[in-house]
Design an enzyme around this catalytic site. Sequence first.
Site, short mmCIF file in Angstrom:
data_model
loop_
_atom_site.label_atom_id
_atom_site.label_comp_id
_atom_site.label_asym_id
_atom_site.label_seq_id
_atom_site.Cartn_x
_atom_site.Cartn_y
_atom_site.Cartn_z
N ASP A 44 -1.49 -8.42 3.60
CA ASP A 44 -0.79 -9.35 3.24
C ASP A 44 -0.35 -9.31 1.72
OD1 ASP A 44 0.31 -12.09 2.57
OD2 ASP A 44 -1.40 -13.35 3.08
N SER A 45 0.55 -8.52 1.46
CA SER A 45 0.64 -8.23 -0.05
C SER A 45 1.94 -8.65 -0.46
CB SER A 45 0.84 -6.42 -0.18
OG SER A 45 2.04 -6.16 0.65
N THR A 46 2.08 -8.34 -1.85
CA THR A 46 3.34 -8.42 -2.65
C THR A 46 4.35 -7.51 -2.12
OG1 THR A 46 2.31 -7.31 -4.38
CG2 THR A 46 2.50 -9.78 -4.71
N HIS B 226 1.73 -17.29 7.82
CA HIS B 226 0.46 -17.19 7.89
C HIS B 226 -0.02 -17.23 9.31
CE1 HIS B 226 -0.04 -18.62 3.71
NE2 HIS B 226 -0.47 -17.44 3.69
N GLY C 125 -6.43 -2.67 -3.09
CA GLY C 125 -6.55 -2.41 -1.70
C GLY C 125 -6.48 -0.89 -1.36
N PRO D 224 2.07 -4.51 -8.69
CA PRO D 224 0.66 -4.06 -7.95
C PRO D 224 0.79 -3.67 -6.48
CG PRO D 224 0.53 -6.35 -8.74
CD PRO D 224 2.01 -5.81 -9.15
N GLN E 273 0.14 -9.49 -13.01
CA GLN E 273 1.48 -10.03 -12.80
C GLN E 273 1.55 -11.46 -13.43
OE1 GLN E 273 0.82 -9.98 -8.55
NE2 GLN E 273 -1.31 -10.65 -8.73
N ASP F 263 -4.07 -15.95 -1.99
CA ASP F 263 -3.76 -17.69 -1.59
C ASP F 263 -4.81 -18.05 -0.74
OD1 ASP F 263 -2.22 -17.28 0.84
OD2 ASP F 263 -1.22 -16.10 -0.28
N1 SAM Z 1 2.88 -13.89 1.82
C1 SAM Z 1 3.18 -13.15 0.64
C2 SAM Z 1 4.54 -12.47 0.52
O1 SAM Z 1 4.78 -11.61 1.38
O2 SAM Z 1 5.24 -12.85 -0.37
C3 SAM Z 1 1.97 -12.36 -0.14
C4 SAM Z 1 1.07 -13.32 -0.88
S1 SAM Z 1 -0.44 -12.80 -1.29
C5 SAM Z 1 -0.30 -13.95 -2.58
C6 SAM Z 1 -0.26 -11.43 -2.11
C7 SAM Z 1 -1.35 -11.08 -2.96
O3 SAM Z 1 -1.37 -9.35 -2.85
C8 SAM Z 1 -1.39 -11.26 -4.67
O4 SAM Z 1 -2.68 -12.27 -4.56
C9 SAM Z 1 -1.57 -9.92 -5.07
O5 SAM Z 1 -2.63 -10.09 -6.23
C10 SAM Z 1 -2.09 -9.06 -4.28
N2 SAM Z 1 -1.98 -7.66 -4.32
C11 SAM Z 1 -0.84 -7.18 -4.81
N3 SAM Z 1 -1.11 -5.69 -4.89
C12 SAM Z 1 -2.23 -5.60 -4.77
C13 SAM Z 1 -3.42 -4.25 -4.32
N4 SAM Z 1 -2.67 -3.17 -4.75
N5 SAM Z 1 -4.39 -4.40 -3.86
C14 SAM Z 1 -5.05 -5.76 -3.45
N6 SAM Z 1 -4.11 -7.10 -3.63
C15 SAM Z 1 -3.19 -6.82 -3.97
#
Ligand code: SAM
Length: 287
Positions: free
Chosen positions: A155-157, A62, A138, A162, A31, A86
Site C-alpha cells: 500500500d505504497s505511494t 482499503h 519496505g 520513497p 516527503q 495511515d
Molecule cells: N493509498 C495510498 C495511495 O495509493 O495513494 C497510499 C497511502 S500510504 C499513506 C503510503 C505510505 O507508503 C506512506 O505512508 C509512505 O511513507 C509509505 N512508503 C513510501 N515508500 C516506502 C518505502 N520504500 N517503504 C515503506 N513505506 C513506504
Amino acid sequence: MEMWYTEEQTQNVRFSIRCDKQKYSAQSEFQRIEIFSTPEFGDVLVLDDRIMLTTKDSFIYHEMITHVPMATNPGIKNVLVIGAGDGGTVKELTRYKTIENIDMVDIDRMVIDACKEYLPSVASKLSDPRVHVHIDDGLRFVRGVENKYDLIIVDSTDPIGPGEGLFTTEFYGNCFKALNDTGILVNQHESPYYKTYSRAMRQAHRKIVEFFPICKVYQAHIPTYPSGHWLFGFASKKYHPVHDLDEGAWNRLGIDTEYYNTRLHKGCFALPTYVTKQLMEGEYHNN
Ligand code: SAM
C-alpha cells in the site's frame, strides 16, 4: 477568502477540492505531509502533492486491497503490510479474528504520527495488539525474509520518491521469497488511464509476472485518484482469486462493508478491453 487544494494529475489536468483549513503541514526526511479538512471529502491526506486518501472515499481503496485476498484465502494468519502508514489497510485486516499477526512497515514515522493525531478514524487500529509497526524501507525489510507470510499487501505511494523501490524487480522477487507456498501478493497497481500512470502500471505488471504463476489485475472506482479508475495487482502461488473464492465462507464471517461484496469480487477482475491490451503487452497471463 476561498482556499482550494489543487493536484496536478497530469501536465494538462488539474483536480481541485475546496478546503476549510489546513490541519497539518510538515516536511519529513522523505516527503511533504499535509492534511486538509474539506466540505466535500472530509479530511484529505496529501504526500508530496498527491492525494493519498480522503475520509469520504478511502473505504473503497482499503476494502478492495484487503478483502479480495482475504476472501480468496480465509486461512490467512500472518500478514505483512508495506507502506500504509495511515492505518486504513490495517484497520480492515483487524476485522478478521483469524489473523494472528500483522507486520506493518512504513518508511516514515511522521506519516503514522500525523495520521494517529489528525485522522484517528482511519488510524485507530494501529494499536491493535496483533499489529507490529516497523519504521523501515519496505525494500530493505523484505530482503532476507523467507517463507514467512501468507499475504503481503503493498500500500505504497507512487513509483517516484520513497516508493520507487517498491516497484522494482528486486522487490517483487523478494516478496515472492518472503511468502509461503500459498502466499498472495496484492499491490496498489496505479491507473490505466493517463499515460504516466499507465506506464507505471504496465511496468509493475511485467515485473510481477516474472515470479508468480497466477497474476491478475482488478479494478475499483476511487473518485479522488487520477481519472477515478484505479487498479490492484493480485499475484499468487496457489489460489486463483475467482475460481477459489468461497463466497459462502466469506459471507458467513458477517463483515459489514460499504464497497466490497463477493459479487463485486468476481466482477472486478473483468477489465475493460483497453486495460487488458495494456496488460498483455506485459505478458498478461489470462489463465
Ligand atoms: N493509498 C495510498 C495511495 O495509493 O495513494 C497510499 C497511502 S500510504 C499513506 C503510503 C505510505 O507508503 C506512506 O505512508 C509512505 O511513507 C509509505 N512508503 C513510501 N515508500 C516506502 C518505502 N520504500 N517503504 C515503506 N513505506 C513506504
